[in-house]
Write a protein that holds these residues in place. Structure first.
Motif, PDB file in Angstrom:
ATOM      1  N   LEU A 105       0.914  -1.064   0.134  1.00 34.77           N
ATOM      2  CA  LEU A 105      -0.021  -0.169   0.016  1.00 34.77           C
ATOM      3  C   LEU A 105       0.923   1.350   0.087  1.00 34.77           C
ATOM      4  N   ASN A 106       0.477   2.279  -0.942  1.00 32.30           N
ATOM      5  CA  ASN A 106       0.974   3.697  -0.932  1.00 32.30           C
ATOM      6  C   ASN A 106      -0.005   4.651  -0.945  1.00 32.30           C
ATOM      7  N   GLY A 107       0.155   5.687  -0.184  1.00 29.88           N
ATOM      8  CA  GLY A 107      -0.629   6.858  -0.179  1.00 29.88           C
ATOM      9  C   GLY A 107      -0.827   7.445   0.824  1.00 29.88           C
ATOM     10  N   GLN A 108      -1.896   8.352   1.194  1.00 29.31           N
ATOM     11  CA  GLN A 108      -1.879   9.279   2.242  1.00 29.31           C
ATOM     12  C   GLN A 108      -3.463   9.131   2.680  1.00 29.31           C
ATOM     13  N   LYS A 109      -3.730   9.307   3.694  1.00 34.09           N
ATOM     14  CA  LYS A 109      -5.061   9.391   4.320  1.00 34.09           C
ATOM     15  C   LYS A 109      -5.302  10.600   5.287  1.00 34.09           C
ATOM     16  N   ARG A 110      -6.500  11.409   5.206  1.00 36.19           N
ATOM     17  CA  ARG A 110      -6.565  12.600   6.193  1.00 36.19           C
ATOM     18  C   ARG A 110      -7.842  12.559   7.042  1.00 36.19           C
ATOM     19  N   TRP A 111      -7.678  13.286   8.134  1.00 36.62           N
ATOM     20  CA  TRP A 111      -9.121  13.278   8.968  1.00 36.62           C
ATOM     21  C   TRP A 111      -9.437  11.879   9.384  1.00 36.62           C
ATOM     22  N   ILE A 112      -8.433  10.756   9.782  1.00 35.74           N
ATOM     23  CA  ILE A 112      -8.897   9.677   9.970  1.00 35.74           C
ATOM     24  C   ILE A 112      -8.811   9.638  11.635  1.00 35.74           C
ATOM     25  N   GLY A 113     -10.320   9.248  11.987  1.00 35.81           N
ATOM     26  CA  GLY A 113     -10.521   9.402  13.402  1.00 35.81           C
ATOM     27  C   GLY A 113      -9.950   8.133  14.139  1.00 35.81           C
ATOM     28  N   ASN A 114      -9.759   8.506  15.188  1.00 38.70           N
ATOM     29  CA  ASN A 114      -8.711   7.373  16.205  1.00 38.70           C
ATOM     30  C   ASN A 114      -7.663   6.868  15.695  1.00 38.70           C
ATOM     31  N   ALA A 115      -6.872   7.620  14.631  1.00 39.68           N
ATOM     32  CA  ALA A 115      -5.988   7.127  13.942  1.00 39.68           C
ATOM     33  C   ALA A 115      -4.778   6.771  14.789  1.00 39.68           C
ATOM     34  N   THR A 116      -4.622   7.886  15.434  1.00 34.26           N
ATOM     35  CA  THR A 116      -3.130   7.907  16.473  1.00 34.26           C
ATOM     36  C   THR A 116      -3.089   6.875  17.376  1.00 34.26           C
ATOM     37  N   PHE A 117      -4.204   6.201  18.020  1.00 30.29           N
ATOM     38  CA  PHE A 117      -4.007   5.037  18.746  1.00 30.29           C
ATOM     39  C   PHE A 117      -4.549   3.932  18.424  1.00 30.29           C
ATOM     40  N   ALA A 118      -5.527   3.867  17.272  1.00 21.43           N
ATOM     41  CA  ALA A 118      -5.945   2.562  17.033  1.00 21.43           C
ATOM     42  C   ALA A 118      -4.952   1.311  16.569  1.00 21.43           C
ATOM     43  N   ASN A 119      -5.538   0.200  17.314  1.00 20.04           N
ATOM     44  CA  ASN A 119      -4.829  -0.964  16.979  1.00 20.04           C
ATOM     45  C   ASN A 119      -4.682  -1.498  15.532  1.00 20.04           C
ATOM     46  N   LEU A 120      -5.914  -1.386  14.921  1.00 20.11           N
ATOM     47  CA  LEU A 120      -6.159  -1.572  13.509  1.00 20.11           C
ATOM     48  C   LEU A 120      -6.698  -0.401  12.726  1.00 20.11           C
ATOM     49  N   LEU A 121      -6.279  -0.425  11.443  1.00 23.00           N
ATOM     50  CA  LEU A 121      -6.877   0.603  10.577  1.00 23.00           C
ATOM     51  C   LEU A 121      -7.348  -0.249   9.448  1.00 23.00           C
ATOM     52  N   ILE A 122      -8.834   0.449   9.082  1.00 26.32           N
ATOM     53  CA  ILE A 122      -9.381  -0.205   7.714  1.00 26.32           C
ATOM     54  C   ILE A 122      -9.011   0.805   6.442  1.00 26.32           C
ATOM     55  N   ILE A 123      -8.044   0.388   5.776  1.00 25.43           N
ATOM     56  CA  ILE A 123      -7.552   1.221   4.602  1.00 25.43           C
ATOM     57  C   ILE A 123      -8.303   0.785   3.334  1.00 25.43           C
ATOM     58  N   PHE A 124      -8.893   1.887   2.739  1.00 28.11           N
ATOM     59  CA  PHE A 124      -9.480   1.756   1.352  1.00 28.11           C
ATOM     60  C   PHE A 124      -8.361   2.138   0.605  1.00 28.11           C
ATOM     61  N   ALA A 125      -8.110   1.295  -0.728  1.00 30.79           N
ATOM     62  CA  ALA A 125      -7.102   1.676  -1.606  1.00 30.79           C
ATOM     63  C   ALA A 125      -7.575   1.085  -2.942  1.00 30.79           C
ATOM     64  N   ARG A 126      -6.991   1.839  -3.853  1.00 31.67           N
ATOM     65  CA  ARG A 126      -7.390   1.451  -5.469  1.00 31.67           C
ATOM     66  C   ARG A 126      -6.340   0.266  -5.776  1.00 31.67           C
ATOM     67  N   ASN A 127      -6.913  -0.790  -6.376  1.00 32.61           N
ATOM     68  CA  ASN A 127      -6.269  -2.048  -6.631  1.00 32.61           C
ATOM     69  C   ASN A 127      -5.408  -1.605  -8.123  1.00 32.61           C
ATOM     70  N   ALA A 128      -4.212  -1.546  -8.084  1.00 34.41           N
ATOM     71  CA  ALA A 128      -3.441  -1.239  -9.110  1.00 34.41           C
ATOM     72  C   ALA A 128      -3.800  -2.158 -10.392  1.00 34.41           C
TER      73      ALA A 128
END
Length: 423
Positions: free
Chosen positions: A182-205
């Motif tokens: 995965l490569n890219g950036q996300k912004r305004w992600i709630g709980n991002a600084t302490f969450a154990n898991l992140l659900i990341i949506f990305a475009r399949n190349a």
């Protein structure tokens, strides 16, 4: 000129607050006003969970929120109190989740927002964008592995250049042996600084479709940085996420999420829950003002005895009742599988507009105290501005509905305008 005083500023504020509300300064159980007609629901099966959430929010959360809001810090010690409510996961059945009705989940969102929108947002991000995504699109193994823990709170979509136009997100996922990079950036992600898991949506190349991935917080190449200087939702730890060659194994790709249309299923429910947050905020502001006007005396009479104040209070109450009915109708449509994106977008945009008006009236009614976070209304006044813009701005939600009722999409400018803007 300096005026000396034996009392600290905190003493003065606490004394004033106690006199205005006739409350003992340290009685946490009375730190938030009790139910008024604005906050009463008709008899329904969801009343028990509503009362449980309200009691927790009023007694445990309300007394500490102004302090954490001002410091822009998250009160991690309250997470076990949220876990004890058994509301994480909302409508998800099994896996240790409560299996609430959509209406019950919405009421929980409103009741938490009535006291503090940041806490409500923390729970919604965790339950909807996190747990619901896994429940809808995860494999059985992923559900068994993650949902029971997440239900006990033990444990992003928006990008810097793509907010409302989320369908054009640029974070990419390239398939490699054993998984994806995965490569890219996300912004305004709630709980991002302490969450154990992140659900990341990305475009399949390879397929150019949007997929979902479960990313661990300690994954090499993942960086989460807190967004500073917010004037709203200050308790929520929104973050900028940088994904630089982050490896995600095959078993952490969500197999059921293969297009933006799939993602819309989560966004529709999330937007419905967010539509109930301004309902809760407005109830809390009305409750505070209703009590304040009856207890605060000016010109020899309670403020509630003055005609202009009564008119504003009635206008607030009318807004709340109408907002609640719209939210209730959306829940029933969702229950029957008949809620469209146009329905929920109209509801979210209209409700947040009424909430803006309602909270502004509440700030006026409190006069000078309306700008003090001690009285909760000033905090709500700022927080509702964030709700007005997240989960689709007012304008974008209006255009989503416009597309549905006219059949014409007007999000993108014509080719000629686009060409000129690049010159």
């Amino acid at each position: 000129m300096t005026i000396c005083s034996s009392k600290s500023q905190e003493d003065i504020k606490e004394s004033a607050r106690s006199s205005y509300f006739n409350l003992p300064a340290l009685d946490a159980s009375l730190a938030f006003p009790q139910a008024t007609p604005a906050s009463k629901f008709p008899p329904c099966e969801e009343l028990a969970v509503r009362n449980k959430v309200r009691e927790c929010m009023e007694k445990e959360i309300a007394p500490i929120m102004p302090k954490y809001w001002e410091k822009a810090e998250f009160p991690f010690h309250v997470i076990p109190k949220f876990a004890a409510l058994c509301i994480a996961g909302g409508t998800i059945k099994g896996y240790g989740c409560p299996g609430l009705s959509i209406t019950g989940t919405a009421i929980c969102a409103a009741e938490t927002a009535r006291v503090d929108v940041s806490c409500s947002t923390f729970i919604l991000v965790h339950s909807c964008l996190g747990m619901l995504t896994i429940a809808l699109f995860g494999s059985e193994a992923q559900k068994q592995k993650y949902l029971p823990s997440l239900a006990q709170f033990n444990t992003g979509l928006t990008e810097p250049e793509h907010g409302s136009d989320a369908s054009t997100l640029e974070t990419t996922a390239s398939q490699v042996p054993g998984g994806y990079i995965l490569n890219g950036q996300k912004r305004w992600i709630g709980n991002a600084t302490f969450a154990n898991l992140l659900i990341i949506f990305a475009r399949n190349a390879t397929t150019n479709q949007i997929n979902g991935y479960i990313v661990k917080k300690d994954a090499p190449g993942l960086t989460a940085t807190k967004i500073e200087n917010k004037i709203a939702l200050r308790i929520v730890q929104n973050g900028d996420i940088l994904l630089k060659k982050v490896f995600v194994p095959d078993e952490d790709r969500l197999p059921g999420l293969n297009s933006f249309q799939d993602l819309n299923k989560v966004l529709a429910v999330s937007r419905l829950m967010v539509a109930w947050q301004p309902i809760g905020v407005s109830m809390g502001v009305y409750d505070m003002c209703h009590r304040y006007l009856k207890e605060r005396t000016q010109f020899g009479a309670p403020l509630a005895a003055f005609q202009i104040n009564q008119q504003k209070l009635v206008q607030m109450l009318g807004n709340i009742q109408a907002m609640m009915l719209v939210g209730w109708r959306l829940c029933k449509l969702c229950d029957k599988g008949k809620m469209t994106m146009g329905h929920v977008s109209l509801g979210k945009s209209w409700i947040t507009a009424r909430a803006r008006e309602t909270v502004a009236l509440g700030r006026e009614l409190l006069g000078g105290n309306g700008i003090l976070s001690d009285f909760l209304v000033a905090k709500a006044f700022c927080d509702v501005e964030a709700i007005y813009s997240y989960e689709g701005t007012y304008d974008i939600n209006s255009l989503v509905t416009g597309r549905e009722v006219t059949g014409f999409a007007c999000f993108k400018p014509g080719a000629e305008q686009t060409k000129r803007s690049r010159l």
